[in-house]
Motif scaffolding. Structure first.
Motif, short mmCIF file in Angstrom:
data_model
loop_
_atom_site.label_atom_id
_atom_site.label_comp_id
_atom_site.label_asym_id
_atom_site.label_seq_id
_atom_site.Cartn_x
_atom_site.Cartn_y
_atom_site.Cartn_z
N GLU A 90 1.94 3.21 0.81
CA GLU A 90 2.38 2.84 -0.36
C GLU A 90 1.04 3.41 -1.25
O GLU A 90 1.10 3.30 -2.08
CB GLU A 90 2.38 1.36 -0.54
CG GLU A 90 4.03 1.00 -0.05
CD GLU A 90 4.36 -0.23 -0.34
OE1 GLU A 90 3.83 -1.01 -1.09
OE2 GLU A 90 5.34 -0.67 0.45
N GLY B 33 0.50 -11.68 2.02
CA GLY B 33 0.79 -10.53 1.99
C GLY B 33 -0.43 -9.60 2.76
O GLY B 33 -0.08 -8.88 3.72
N SER B 241 4.65 -9.35 -2.20
CA SER B 241 4.66 -8.73 -3.36
C SER B 241 4.06 -9.02 -4.55
O SER B 241 4.52 -10.43 -5.05
CB SER B 241 6.12 -8.26 -3.79
OG SER B 241 6.08 -7.66 -5.09
N ARG B 243 3.46 -7.99 -7.61
CA ARG B 243 4.21 -7.88 -8.76
C ARG B 243 5.57 -8.84 -8.75
O ARG B 243 5.76 -9.65 -9.88
CB ARG B 243 4.88 -6.41 -9.09
CG ARG B 243 5.54 -6.15 -10.21
CD ARG B 243 5.87 -4.62 -10.10
NE ARG B 243 6.42 -4.11 -8.96
CZ ARG B 243 7.39 -3.29 -8.98
NH1 ARG B 243 7.81 -2.56 -9.96
NH2 ARG B 243 7.92 -2.96 -7.76
N PHE B 288 11.45 -8.07 -5.33
CA PHE B 288 10.66 -6.99 -5.18
C PHE B 288 9.94 -6.56 -3.80
O PHE B 288 9.22 -5.85 -3.62
CB PHE B 288 9.47 -6.99 -6.35
CG PHE B 288 9.87 -7.12 -7.58
CD1 PHE B 288 9.73 -5.91 -8.35
CD2 PHE B 288 10.03 -8.32 -8.37
CE1 PHE B 288 10.06 -5.77 -9.76
CE2 PHE B 288 10.29 -8.19 -9.59
CZ PHE B 288 10.48 -6.95 -10.45
N GLY B 289 10.54 -7.47 -2.85
CA GLY B 289 10.08 -7.16 -1.74
C GLY B 289 10.67 -5.99 -0.69
O GLY B 289 11.75 -5.42 -1.50
N ARG B 290 9.90 -5.44 0.07
CA ARG B 290 10.53 -4.37 0.89
C ARG B 290 11.69 -4.91 2.09
O ARG B 290 11.39 -5.80 2.53
CB ARG B 290 9.38 -3.70 1.90
CG ARG B 290 8.69 -2.79 0.90
CD ARG B 290 7.42 -2.45 1.61
NE ARG B 290 6.62 -3.26 1.88
CZ ARG B 290 5.50 -3.20 2.54
NH1 ARG B 290 5.07 -1.89 3.06
NH2 ARG B 290 4.73 -4.19 2.98
#
Lengths: 232, 293
Positions: A90, B33, B241, B243, B288-290
């Protein structure tokens, strides 16, 4: 230059390296060949301090690395291109390079020098590295390692999954690095990728080096490949 | 009061709640995170921030604003130091094993809470706001301090964004978050990054508590609600995340504030929990997570 003596490394109770020993001179390319699970990747991880060996010694130009904290090992001058590239996907290309530069305090001039090896990356500096093509990702993984200004570079299957033109680019860079006096420890599965660049080949089996030969022996004695890699 | 002004008042209350929640949840999200540690003790760092703020303001009694400024400087630093020590003494020794660290932080929660009870006592303690002024809207007057809390939270979040996105410290944190092993292979002292992030995460909770304590009072059990809401926010936004955490904190804070004013705080918590349940069913990775998370 790089000397590895009697490394014994474990994953939990399972011993993966058994008295693993190699040495690498400046400007030499030593290739580790062996079947899957032979311990080649573990050897690189142990040298880098990512897996702490239970016993044995790694020295670079006489300086012992095994007693250093893991993050100090690359600062001694070892660049690492891990299997599967392991980019910070990323982060942008520029940020990935910055991580390499921060390791030994390299500046803009180091980055420019490294980008001369891979001019295509210069056009992609602001692009997220995860969005690059496979070949470009491999270039970035190598460029990031070169930003460390290494005297020794460890590469784990750098040609894996790449098209022939990209393999040729990587081979050219390796030959250039060898010419510049960088010691290169290369793990490969593809014997055809080894022949043009390697000086010596160490056959790894069951966690230890069984035999070390000059690269010409791969052609002269195909039995070696049948014995240790399973191809002829 | 008409519906419009009442909704405006409820929105203002929601904004205050959202501001504090943004800071608290951001700390929890950073820790998860970067370290992949679920910090169950996070609410206690919030409580410690409030308790230390009360202690500092009660010692520095020259003027409420001076005491508050001292608290705003001292409480986060003290809480950060405690968290740093906890990380070195406990989490590092557990090698950041996800299951073991959950149990360990539950233990930290009780130790911190009971220590606060022992030294601070069971009674809620008020902390005087640094200043009083009211902003007069056409329909009602509103606490100027509450709006300052919102502004301060926005300023802190902008600074946090700048540090994370634009500085070398932030780059090191992000690299460690994506791949600790590879970060170490490029000279990043991952263990030290973990300890710093754990301390900074706790400091975010402490700052939030110092800002809100003149409105809510300090109490040794005050950590539970922010912990629950922070978990809701972090799950809703997407684990790890930042954001997502900010967006979810604004959503949950606003809905919590508005529903609390129009109906009841209990209904507000029920709505938040229901929202998380729906997100877990229909979008398990959060807003907004992967996906792989």
């Amino acid at each position: 230059m790089l000397k590895v003596e009697n490394l014994n490394s474990f994953y939990g109770a399972s011993q993966v390296l058994r008295d693993f020993s190699i040495d690498l001179a400046a400007g030499e390319v030593l290739c580790l060949l062996g079947r899957n699970g032979a311990g080649k990747t573990t050897a690189l991880r142990s040298i880098m301090g990512l897996l702490r060996p239970r016993s044995g010694l790694v020295t670079l130009d006489g300086r012992e690395l095994t007693s250093l904290p893991g993050h100090e090992v690359p600062k001694a001058g070892i660049g690492y291109v891990p299997q599967g590239r392991r980019l910070f996907s990323e982060l942008t290309v520029a940020e990935n390079l910055e991580i390499g530069l921060m390791c030994r305090g390299g500046g803009e001039e180091v980055r420019e020098r490294v980008l001369q090896y891979f001019p295509r990356l210069s056009e992609r500096l602001d692009q997220a590295s995860g969005t690059l093509s496979g070949g470009e990702q491999q270039m970035l993984a190598m460029a990031r390692a070169l930003c460390v200004e290494p005297s020794v570079i460890l590469l784990d299957e750098p040609t894996e999954g790449l098209q022939p033109s990209m393999i040729s680019t990587i081979r050219d860079v390796l030959l250039q690095l060898r010419g510049d006096g960088v010691g290169i420890l290369l793990v490969e599965q593809r014997v055809d990728a080894v022949r043009p660049v390697a000086d010596r080949v160490a056959f790894v089996e069951n966690g230890c080096v069984r035999e070390t030969v000059g690269v010409a022996a791969l052609t002269e004695n195909p039995e070696l490949l049948r014995k240790y890699v399973g191809v002829g | 009061m008409d519906f419009g002004p009442f909704l405006f008042l409820a929105t203002l209350e929601g904004l205050v709640q959202a501001a504090v929640l943004c800071l608290t949840a951001l700390g929890l999200s950073l820790v998860f995170g970067v370290m992949r540690v679920v910090n169950v003790a996070h609410g206690e760092f919030y409580m410690l921030g409030a308790v230390i703020a009360w202690w500092v303001t009660s010692i520095v009694g020259i003027h409420p604003a001076v005491g508050f400024a001292a608290a705003l400087a001292i409480a986060p630093l003290a809480v950060g130091a405690i968290a740093f020590a906890g990380e070195r003494l406990i989490l590092k020794r557990l090698d950041y094993n996800p299951e073991a660290t959950i149990v360990a932080t539950i233990g930290m929660l009780y130790v911190i809470q009971q220590m606060a009870l022992l030294f601070f006592g069971p009674d809620p303690r008020p902390v005087e706001a640094p200043f009083y002024f009211r902003i007069q809207f056409p329909w009602f007057g509103y606490s100027g301090y509450k709006l300052i809390v919102v502004a301060a939270a926005i300023a802190i979040l902008l600074i946090a964004w700048f540090v994370i996105a634009k500085t070398r410290i932030g780059l090191v944190m992000r690299a460690t978050q994506f791949d600790g092993d590879t970060a170490q292979a490029f000279g990043i002292p991952v263990n030290r990054v973990y300890a710093s992030v754990f301390a900074v995460g706790a400091m975010f909770a402490a700052v939030a508590a110092v800002l809100i304590v003149p409105i809510r009072q300090a109490h040794y059990l005050m950590g539970l609600d922010p912990l629950l809401l922070s978990f809701i926010v972090v799950i809703l936004g997407g684990l790890g995340s930042i954001r997502g955490t900010i967006v979810a904190a604004i959503l949950i804070g606003l809905s919590d504030g508005i529903i609390s004013v129009f109906f009841s705080p209990t209904l507000a918590k029920m709505a938040s929990t229901l929202l998380v349940a729906l997100v877990l069913v229909f979008r398990p990775q959060g807003l907004f997570g992967r996906e792989e998370l």
